[in-house]
Design a protein around this motif. Sequence first.
Motif, PDB file in Angstrom:
ATOM      1  N   ASN A  72       0.703  -1.107   0.052  1.00  0.00           N
ATOM      2  CA  ASN A  72       0.091   0.131  -0.052  1.00  0.00           C
ATOM      3  C   ASN A  72       0.979   1.404   0.177  1.00  0.00           C
ATOM      4  O   ASN A  72       0.402   2.224  -0.901  1.00  0.00           O
ATOM      5  CB  ASN A  72      -0.817  -0.082   1.234  1.00  0.00           C
ATOM      6  CG  ASN A  72      -1.962   1.276   1.443  1.00  0.00           C
ATOM      7  OD1 ASN A  72      -2.078   1.784   0.406  1.00  0.00           O
ATOM      8  ND2 ASN A  72      -2.033   1.574   2.548  1.00  0.00           N
ATOM      9  N   VAL A  73       1.884   1.235   0.840  1.00  0.00           N
ATOM     10  CA  VAL A  73       2.854   2.364   0.663  1.00  0.00           C
ATOM     11  C   VAL A  73       3.809   2.600  -0.421  1.00  0.00           C
ATOM     12  O   VAL A  73       3.501   3.632  -0.892  1.00  0.00           O
ATOM     13  CB  VAL A  73       3.693   2.330   2.094  1.00  0.00           C
ATOM     14  CG1 VAL A  73       4.874   3.402   2.079  1.00  0.00           C
ATOM     15  CG2 VAL A  73       3.036   2.461   3.450  1.00  0.00           C
ATOM     16  N   VAL A  74       4.401   1.517  -0.841  1.00  0.00           N
ATOM     17  CA  VAL A  74       5.035   1.473  -2.163  1.00  0.00           C
ATOM     18  C   VAL A  74       4.186   1.856  -3.188  1.00  0.00           C
ATOM     19  O   VAL A  74       4.463   2.823  -4.144  1.00  0.00           O
ATOM     20  CB  VAL A  74       5.809   0.293  -2.367  1.00  0.00           C
ATOM     21  CG1 VAL A  74       6.335   0.233  -3.667  1.00  0.00           C
ATOM     22  CG2 VAL A  74       6.790  -0.163  -1.214  1.00  0.00           C
ATOM     23  N   GLY A  75       3.145   1.447  -3.123  1.00  0.00           N
ATOM     24  CA  GLY A  75       2.029   1.561  -4.585  1.00  0.00           C
ATOM     25  C   GLY A  75       1.593   2.838  -4.453  1.00  0.00           C
ATOM     26  O   GLY A  75       1.271   3.678  -5.585  1.00  0.00           O
ATOM     27  N   GLY A 208      -2.145  -4.864  -3.068  1.00  0.00           N
ATOM     28  CA  GLY A 208      -1.651  -3.774  -2.011  1.00  0.00           C
ATOM     29  C   GLY A 208      -1.024  -2.738  -3.084  1.00  0.00           C
ATOM     30  O   GLY A 208      -1.326  -1.539  -3.081  1.00  0.00           O
ATOM     31  N   LEU A 209      -0.194  -3.238  -4.364  1.00  0.00           N
ATOM     32  CA  LEU A 209       0.498  -2.369  -5.272  1.00  0.00           C
ATOM     33  C   LEU A 209      -0.570  -1.722  -6.172  1.00  0.00           C
ATOM     34  O   LEU A 209      -0.206  -0.596  -6.867  1.00  0.00           O
ATOM     35  CB  LEU A 209       1.398  -3.406  -5.730  1.00  0.00           C
ATOM     36  CG  LEU A 209       2.677  -3.495  -4.918  1.00  0.00           C
ATOM     37  CD1 LEU A 209       3.577  -4.625  -5.803  1.00  0.00           C
ATOM     38  CD2 LEU A 209       3.445  -2.150  -4.824  1.00  0.00           C
ATOM     39  N   ILE A 266       6.560  -7.883  -1.717  1.00  0.00           N
ATOM     40  CA  ILE A 266       7.155  -6.642  -2.368  1.00  0.00           C
ATOM     41  C   ILE A 266       8.673  -6.852  -2.319  1.00  0.00           C
ATOM     42  O   ILE A 266       9.319  -7.301  -1.519  1.00  0.00           O
ATOM     43  CB  ILE A 266       6.930  -5.609  -1.307  1.00  0.00           C
ATOM     44  CG1 ILE A 266       5.383  -5.671  -0.743  1.00  0.00           C
ATOM     45  CG2 ILE A 266       7.347  -4.339  -1.911  1.00  0.00           C
ATOM     46  CD1 ILE A 266       4.487  -5.218  -2.190  1.00  0.00           C
ATOM     47  N   THR A 267       9.010  -6.883  -3.659  1.00  0.00           N
ATOM     48  CA  THR A 267      10.429  -7.017  -4.022  1.00  0.00           C
ATOM     49  C   THR A 267      11.308  -5.717  -4.296  1.00  0.00           C
ATOM     50  O   THR A 267      10.521  -4.768  -4.228  1.00  0.00           O
ATOM     51  CB  THR A 267      10.528  -8.014  -5.432  1.00  0.00           C
ATOM     52  OG1 THR A 267       9.771  -6.922  -6.512  1.00  0.00           O
ATOM     53  CG2 THR A 267       9.705  -9.097  -5.326  1.00  0.00           C
ATOM     54  N   TYR A 268      12.521  -5.915  -4.633  1.00  0.00           N
ATOM     55  CA  TYR A 268      13.336  -4.807  -4.879  1.00  0.00           C
ATOM     56  C   TYR A 268      12.929  -4.172  -6.116  1.00  0.00           C
ATOM     57  O   TYR A 268      13.422  -2.915  -6.471  1.00  0.00           O
ATOM     58  CB  TYR A 268      14.938  -5.070  -4.678  1.00  0.00           C
ATOM     59  CG  TYR A 268      15.225  -4.939  -3.299  1.00  0.00           C
ATOM     60  CD1 TYR A 268      15.767  -3.561  -3.073  1.00  0.00           C
ATOM     61  CD2 TYR A 268      15.527  -6.090  -2.392  1.00  0.00           C
ATOM     62  CE1 TYR A 268      16.400  -3.588  -1.650  1.00  0.00           C
ATOM     63  CE2 TYR A 268      15.890  -5.897  -1.160  1.00  0.00           C
ATOM     64  CZ  TYR A 268      16.237  -4.401  -0.834  1.00  0.00           C
ATOM     65  OH  TYR A 268      16.903  -4.402   0.373  1.00  0.00           O
ATOM     66  N   VAL A 269      12.484  -5.040  -6.989  1.00  0.00           N
ATOM     67  CA  VAL A 269      11.776  -4.449  -8.403  1.00  0.00           C
ATOM     68  C   VAL A 269      10.881  -3.283  -7.938  1.00  0.00           C
ATOM     69  O   VAL A 269      10.750  -2.247  -8.470  1.00  0.00           O
ATOM     70  CB  VAL A 269      11.313  -5.513  -9.114  1.00  0.00           C
ATOM     71  CG1 VAL A 269      10.767  -4.796 -10.510  1.00  0.00           C
ATOM     72  CG2 VAL A 269      12.312  -6.482  -9.499  1.00  0.00           C
ATOM     73  N   ASP A 270       9.683  -3.683  -7.093  1.00  0.00           N
ATOM     74  CA  ASP A 270       8.929  -2.266  -6.805  1.00  0.00           C
ATOM     75  C   ASP A 270       9.433  -1.461  -6.120  1.00  0.00           C
ATOM     76  O   ASP A 270       9.049  -0.225  -6.246  1.00  0.00           O
ATOM     77  CB  ASP A 270       7.950  -3.273  -5.855  1.00  0.00           C
ATOM     78  CG  ASP A 270       7.085  -4.417  -6.581  1.00  0.00           C
ATOM     79  OD1 ASP A 270       6.743  -4.296  -7.616  1.00  0.00           O
ATOM     80  OD2 ASP A 270       7.176  -5.566  -5.930  1.00  0.00           O
TER      81      ASP A 270
END
Length: 312
Positions: A72-75, A208-209, A266-270
């Motif tokens: 949610n935060v990253v997206g 989430g994303l 959640i990966t380092y790609v995101d």
Amino acid sequence: MLLAVLMLLLGVALLTYGADRLVAGSSAIALRTGISPLLIGLTVVAFATSSPELVVSVMAALQGQSGIAVGNVVGSNIANLGLVLAAAALLYPVRCEQETFKRELPLMVGAVALPFLLLYNGMISRIEGMVLLLLLVGFVAWQVHLARRQMAGHQVAEEVGAYAGIDMGRAALFVVFGTGCLYVGSEAFLSGAITIGRALGVSEAVIGLTLVSVGTSLPELATTVAAAFKRETGMVLGNIIGSNVFNVLAVLGITATIIPLGAGGITYVDLSVMLLFSLVVWMAFAWRRDLGRVFGVLLLGAYLAYLAWLLV
């Protein structure tokens, strides 16, 4: 499914009206106190419109859904730039003042880089969450210092002169009522979005994303579009920067302090996409202080490409 669609529509209606009231109230406060719309956007509006991210992430973490909490935060941070800033630029050129470019934008880039360090072991601990909260206190204190300095200089925000007739009491009421509408509208939208996502078999991290992050970014989108229509670009950029900083420092900080957060898919790609969007915006403003429709189209196209990549 029909109920989920109705919840989506109700959410959009509440978000639209709430955003208009929040912008009006915040603009009036800026005018009455002599604080610039940029600072109002960095504090009052940004914090108010980021409250859905906080509530959703805390609830998701307590339910053991770390993927939704972190995603949610990253997206949301990606959506704030790829969707919200792009939409504002499509409506009216967004201008970045020299002080903002040297001060707030680097701060935003630094904030979105923090998850890279915090998730090196796949977990954000309680101690790391507390550190984020300390950084948030420092950020707010700094903004208060800047606001006091502006008030001492008797700087009046000319771009919010249209709200000169709104007294402080009504302005505060608009902010509270607008924030309430944004919160209820976001909850309604999220309820429908999550139901639809699960019915389609989408993974927790992707929910989430995409669905959740877009849903919780709707307050920022609605508020920014309303401000862009009124050509209050200082508030537009301040709202976006403040929301992204708040999402990392407050949402991740408070959530991790309550319960340690795992990466949850959640990966380092995101994380890289989130940082890349921030760097692109910073470099674009370094090249040109006013970003208009061409940049908006490119930014929105990049965001839609990312969403398509997630959903394929």
